[in-house]
Design a protein around this motif. Structure first.
Motif, PDB file in Angstrom:
ATOM      1  N   LYS A  63      62.215 -30.038  21.847  1.00  0.00           N
ATOM      2  CA  LYS A  63      61.460 -31.295  21.825  1.00  0.00           C
ATOM      3  C   LYS A  63      61.772 -32.128  23.057  1.00  0.00           C
ATOM      4  N   ARG A  64      62.894 -31.812  23.688  1.00  0.00           N
ATOM      5  CA  ARG A  64      63.341 -32.636  24.812  1.00  0.00           C
ATOM      6  C   ARG A  64      62.859 -32.113  26.155  1.00  0.00           C
ATOM      7  N   SER A  65      62.639 -30.820  26.250  1.00  0.00           N
ATOM      8  CA  SER A  65      62.211 -30.254  27.537  1.00  0.00           C
ATOM      9  C   SER A  65      61.412 -28.991  27.302  1.00  0.00           C
ATOM     10  N   ILE A  66      60.432 -28.725  28.181  1.00  0.00           N
ATOM     11  CA  ILE A  66      59.721 -27.445  28.068  1.00  0.00           C
ATOM     12  C   ILE A  66      60.425 -26.376  28.890  1.00  0.00           C
ATOM     13  N   ASP A  67      61.451 -26.759  29.637  1.00  0.00           N
ATOM     14  CA  ASP A  67      62.124 -25.823  30.541  1.00  0.00           C
ATOM     15  C   ASP A  67      63.244 -25.087  29.800  1.00  0.00           C
ATOM     16  N   PRO A  68      63.148 -23.751  29.697  1.00  0.00           N
ATOM     17  CA  PRO A  68      64.171 -23.002  28.948  1.00  0.00           C
ATOM     18  C   PRO A  68      65.582 -23.228  29.505  1.00  0.00           C
ATOM     19  N   ALA A  69      65.703 -23.408  30.827  1.00  0.00           N
ATOM     20  CA  ALA A  69      67.041 -23.617  31.397  1.00  0.00           C
ATOM     21  C   ALA A  69      67.591 -24.969  30.935  1.00  0.00           C
ATOM     22  N   SER A  70      66.714 -25.980  30.912  1.00  0.00           N
ATOM     23  CA  SER A  70      67.150 -27.285  30.410  1.00  0.00           C
ATOM     24  C   SER A  70      67.540 -27.176  28.945  1.00  0.00           C
ATOM     25  N   GLN A  71      66.717 -26.459  28.191  1.00  0.00           N
ATOM     26  CA  GLN A  71      66.999 -26.315  26.751  1.00  0.00           C
ATOM     27  C   GLN A  71      68.373 -25.696  26.534  1.00  0.00           C
ATOM     28  N   ALA A  72      68.700 -24.673  27.343  1.00  0.00           N
ATOM     29  CA  ALA A  72      69.998 -24.007  27.185  1.00  0.00           C
ATOM     30  C   ALA A  72      71.136 -25.001  27.424  1.00  0.00           C
ATOM     31  N   MET A  73      70.992 -25.812  28.460  1.00  0.00           N
ATOM     32  CA  MET A  73      72.062 -26.762  28.775  1.00  0.00           C
ATOM     33  C   MET A  73      72.112 -27.907  27.766  1.00  0.00           C
ATOM     34  N   LEU A  74      70.956 -28.283  27.233  1.00  0.00           N
ATOM     35  CA  LEU A  74      70.943 -29.326  26.203  1.00  0.00           C
ATOM     36  C   LEU A  74      71.641 -28.828  24.939  1.00  0.00           C
ATOM     37  N   THR A  75      71.428 -27.556  24.635  1.00  0.00           N
ATOM     38  CA  THR A  75      72.083 -26.972  23.472  1.00  0.00           C
ATOM     39  C   THR A  75      73.592 -26.950  23.694  1.00  0.00           C
ATOM     40  N   ARG A  76      73.986 -26.588  24.914  1.00  0.00           N
ATOM     41  CA  ARG A  76      75.417 -26.571  25.233  1.00  0.00           C
ATOM     42  C   ARG A  76      76.007 -27.983  25.099  1.00  0.00           C
ATOM     43  N   ALA A  77      75.268 -28.984  25.616  1.00  0.00           N
ATOM     44  CA  ALA A  77      75.755 -30.365  25.558  1.00  0.00           C
ATOM     45  C   ALA A  77      75.951 -30.789  24.100  1.00  0.00           C
ATOM     46  N   ARG A  79      61.781 -40.198  27.351  1.00  0.00           N
ATOM     47  CA  ARG A  79      60.858 -40.566  26.265  1.00  0.00           C
ATOM     48  C   ARG A  79      59.758 -39.517  26.105  1.00  0.00           C
ATOM     49  N   VAL A  80      59.571 -38.693  27.162  1.00  0.00           N
ATOM     50  CA  VAL A  80      58.529 -37.659  27.137  1.00  0.00           C
ATOM     51  C   VAL A  80      59.237 -36.307  27.226  1.00  0.00           C
ATOM     52  N   CYS A  81      58.745 -35.307  26.502  1.00  0.00           N
ATOM     53  CA  CYS A  81      59.329 -33.964  26.588  1.00  0.00           C
ATOM     54  C   CYS A  81      59.259 -33.520  28.058  1.00  0.00           C
ATOM     55  N   GLN A  82      60.416 -33.218  28.635  1.00  0.00           N
ATOM     56  CA  GLN A  82      60.503 -33.014  30.090  1.00  0.00           C
ATOM     57  C   GLN A  82      59.498 -31.978  30.613  1.00  0.00           C
ATOM     58  N   GLY A  83      58.627 -32.413  31.481  1.00  0.00           N
ATOM     59  CA  GLY A  83      57.685 -31.503  32.142  1.00  0.00           C
ATOM     60  C   GLY A  83      56.401 -31.265  31.369  1.00  0.00           C
ATOM     61  N   TYR A  84      56.359 -31.663  30.101  1.00  0.00           N
ATOM     62  CA  TYR A  84      55.184 -31.351  29.277  1.00  0.00           C
ATOM     63  C   TYR A  84      53.917 -32.028  29.817  1.00  0.00           C
ATOM     64  N   ALA A  85      54.013 -33.343  30.041  1.00  0.00           N
ATOM     65  CA  ALA A  85      52.811 -34.072  30.447  1.00  0.00           C
ATOM     66  C   ALA A  85      52.367 -33.670  31.856  1.00  0.00           C
ATOM     67  N   HIS A  86      53.328 -33.522  32.764  1.00  0.00           N
ATOM     68  CA  HIS A  86      52.961 -33.125  34.137  1.00  0.00           C
ATOM     69  C   HIS A  86      52.168 -31.815  34.132  1.00  0.00           C
ATOM     70  N   THR A  87      52.711 -30.830  33.412  1.00  0.00           N
ATOM     71  CA  THR A  87      52.148 -29.489  33.562  1.00  0.00           C
ATOM     72  C   THR A  87      50.858 -29.310  32.756  1.00  0.00           C
ATOM     73  N   GLU A  88      50.789 -29.919  31.570  1.00  0.00           N
ATOM     74  CA  GLU A  88      49.538 -29.838  30.799  1.00  0.00           C
ATOM     75  C   GLU A  88      48.406 -30.506  31.580  1.00  0.00           C
ATOM     76  N   LEU A  89      48.725 -31.640  32.153  1.00  0.00           N
ATOM     77  CA  LEU A  89      47.731 -32.401  32.914  1.00  0.00           C
ATOM     78  C   LEU A  89      47.228 -31.593  34.112  1.00  0.00           C
ATOM     79  N   ILE A  90      48.168 -31.025  34.857  1.00  0.00           N
ATOM     80  CA  ILE A  90      47.771 -30.278  36.064  1.00  0.00           C
ATOM     81  C   ILE A  90      46.899 -29.084  35.678  1.00  0.00           C
ATOM     82  N   ARG A  91      47.304 -28.381  34.626  1.00  0.00           N
ATOM     83  CA  ARG A  91      46.514 -27.209  34.210  1.00  0.00           C
ATOM     84  C   ARG A  91      45.088 -27.610  33.856  1.00  0.00           C
ATOM     85  N   GLU A  92      44.974 -28.707  33.110  1.00  0.00           N
ATOM     86  CA  GLU A  92      43.639 -29.147  32.685  1.00  0.00           C
ATOM     87  C   GLU A  92      42.798 -29.574  33.899  1.00  0.00           C
TER      88      GLU A  92
END
Ligand code: NFS
Length: 641
Positions: A6-20, A450-463
């Motif tokens: 929920k915090r990031s769409i980036d798997p590398a970020s997710q891994a480090m968030l889980t570690r944190a 406040r926004v899931c990291q990278g979600y809005a940037h990348t969805e927007l660009i794709r659209e």
């Protein structure tokens, strides 16, 4: 869903968030949670702390106090705060521009370790300043350019010289409205004065000064930073580079450079090739010295040298969480004081380097241009020492690096579009006029927990690209795009609409262009000017089918960029609203009435897909006003269907 997802769409970020979470180390996301609910008065722009009769807060429902102790109403309170924020954001970019100009001056005078890397650009910029480069020797010319640039900060009367790079209609409009900036520092001081207790209580007047101050950033401080950095460090050209936390190498000495001003990181990059230091690193048991960047410093050295970016704004804590960062240097802007406590959980040494940005208890190695190489070597030596303290069982570098192409400048777009023999924006303008390309949109700005990291940037660009919109991107948005392969031409090409695909194929550009750091948004202003000058798309930037979007913004710099875009005629969309919604007059002005003044306005939309479609509707309206042909394949598809 794993909470990290929920915090990031980036798997590398997710891994480090889980570690944190496992190690109970708080990050920005946790601190945000602890802060909730956030203050509604602050969010609506209704809290004023500017004088000691307060703090005052105005009731948005009109039930409590409707004015502060001095009598300032909601519109005045919110407008004063916006103007202050614009002044702060503009100061950040412009002070960066000043550092670059000082470095150019020292270099021209033969001091320090830098050289002039792009003589052609030096001559070009000299002409913008009204200096005839003919027959002048490089150093003398560089000195004249540096002095002219520095003069722009203290200019008191007249107007900033780079305003002349805007279409004439726009320059005229700025003069008529009284918002043509006089001097960079002057507009900031005037802005601060205007917001003092008992000065300006007219929100339109406050917003006009916001535009003037913001223009002094976009067409002043930021543009000086971009141009002079190109002169000193070389103008970027498209190159292959890599991003993500995996840029940090477990087997090497890692120095992560974080911040904004590339003067130090350029030298660290150079010093990392020093044979003596490399030998020392080997002796310490490392396979080499790895430099990677974060935030906009990353973009600067990535665009010019292909040095990998470890990530964007929200990766700063996650980079430390890898346990493999030996030194993290920070200069100015966007580094979190939280890094101090976090680095203490690991062997990582945090180093502040600017006399403008220190922290009690944090190691400070002050950077001065005249001893740049020496300082860079000191930092690398510290990193080698720190490497010796690394705890191998604490090292966990997640994910893989992602390839990207970066390094597009307004000048390069020229060259690319027109080929080697006749540089021109014609193919771009033609593409828009014949309905292959709907328009051009800048997707820029920060990340925000406040926004899931990278979600809005990348969805927007794709659209946007799916709907035949060419995207230019910078700052943390560009890094977010890179992480999901949107800066890989082949991948983005497949997602692009048919018309955009044809344009990309014909002129050899990818559908998403990385134009650099946030100060390089000035390149987007120049690109828009070039489109107007090329002809066929109206007489002013406000006629163009273009827009700017900052879907995950958080910094005051973003507000300044938004205001200089609007004042230049480019409508903008922000994800979270500006803190003005408690001020009805100011909100009406910002989102509607300002359009009658400058031909552009603000919109707020947090949902990236809805935002994309609002932007597309805006581009369509601009196309209609220009009486351009309907989009080529939409009419054909409609006829076929
Ligand atoms: Ni821009 Fe660069 Fe990122 Fe936002 Fe900060 S790094 S100058 S402000 S967070 S895009």
């Amino acid at each position: 869903m794993n909470p990290a997802e929920k915090r990031s769409i980036d798997p590398a970020s997710q891994a480090m968030l889980t570690r944190a979470a496992k190690e109970k180390v708080p990050t920005a996301w946790d601190r945000l949670e602890a802060m909730r609910p956030q203050c509604g008065f602050g969010q609506l722009g209704l809290c004023c702390t500017f004088c000691e009769m307060g703090p005052c807060r105005v009731d948005p429902f009109g039930e409590g106090a409707v004015v502060g102790v001095c009598g300032a109403d909601a519109d005045t309170i919110a407008a004063r705060q916006i103007l202050r924020k614009v002044a702060v954001g503009g100061s950040a970019h412009s002070d960066h521009g000043r550092t670059t100009a000082m470095t150019l001056l020292q270099t021209a005078e033969g001091h320090g370790d830098y050289s002039i890397k792009d003589e052609k650009k030096l001559r070009q910029v000299a002409r913008y300043f009204g200096i005839d480069p003919e027959g002048k020797e490089t150093r003398a010319l560089a000195k004249a350019v540096a002095q002219a640039a520095l003069g722009q900060f203290g200019n008191q009367e007249g107007e900033l010289i780079f305003l002349k790079r805007a279409p004439e209609t726009r320059q005229k409009l700025w003069r008529e409205l009284g918002i043509a900036p006089r001097g960079i520092d002057r507009e900031v001081v005037t802005a601060l004065h205007q917001t003092h207790m008992g000065v300006d209580a007219d929100y339109v007047s406050l917003m006009k000064q916001s535009m003037r101050t913001a223009l002094a950033d976009g067409w002043g401080g930021s543009m000086i930073a971009t141009d002079l950095q190109d002169i000193l460090f070389g103008s970027p050209e498209p190159l292959r580079a890599k991003t993500n936390l995996a840029a940090i190498k477990a087997d090497k000495v890692n120095i992560v450079v974080h911040g904004h001003e590339p003067v130090l990181s350029e030298m660290i990059a150079e010093a990392s090739r020093d044979q003596e230091l490399l030998a020392k690193a080997k002796e310490a048991g490392a396979e080499g010295i790895q430099i990677s960047g974060l935030c906009c410093t990353a973009n600067e050295i990535l665009m010019r040298h292909g040095i990998p970016s470890a990530g964007s704004f929200l990766h700063q804590e996650l980079a430390v969480m890898t346990g493999a960062v030996d030194v993290m240097t920070v200069d100015v802007q966007c580094w979190m004081p939280a890094l101090k406590d976090l680095t203490e959980h690991f062997h990582t040494r945090l180093v502040t380097t600017s006399n403008r940005a220190k922290q009690l208890g944090t190691h400070h190695i002050e950077f001065h241009e005249e001893h740049a190489l020496e300082t860079a070597k000191e930092i690398i030596n510290l990193a080698i020492e720190s490497f010796k303290n690394r705890q191998p069982d604490r090292v966990e570098v997640p994910g893989v690096e992602v390839d990207m192409i970066a390094g597009f400048t307004a000048e390069y777009i020229y060259k690319m579009l027109g080929g080697r023999f006749r540089p021109s924006y014609r193919p771009l303008n033609n593409g828009i006029m014949e309905g292959r390309l709907r328009g051009v949109v800048g997707v820029v700005g920060c990340e925000n927990p406040r926004v899931c990291q990278g979600y809005a940037h990348t969805e927007l660009i794709r659209e946007l690209i799916a709907n035949d919109v060419l995207v230019v991107t910078s700052g943390c948005s560009a890094t977010a795009a890179a992480r999901v392969k949107l800066l890989q031409p082949e991948t983005a090409f497949q997602m692009a609409g048919r018309g955009l695909q044809e344009i990309c194929e014909a002129v050899g550009i990818p559908p998403v262009l990385h134009v650099g750091a946030c100060v390089d948004n000035s390149r987007i202003l120049i690109a828009c000017s070039n489109m107007v000058l090329e002809g066929g798309l109206g007489n002013d930037i406000s006629d163009l089918p273009v827009a700017g979007v900052a879907p995950e913004w958080m910094s005051e710099k973003a507000i300044t960029i938004g205001w200089y875009a609007v004042a230049s005629g480019i409508s903008v969309w922000f994800g979270d609203p500006l803190p003005i919604l408690g001020a009805p007059g100011l909100t009406q002005f910002t989102t509607h009435d300002v359009d009658k003044m400058v031909g552009a306005h603000w919109s707020f939309e947090a949902d990236p897909i809805r935002c994309a479609h609002q932007v597309i509707a805006h581009l369509n309206a601009k196309r209609e006003a220009l009486k351009l042909r309907p989009m080529m394949y939409e009419t054909q598809d409609a006829a076929a269907g």
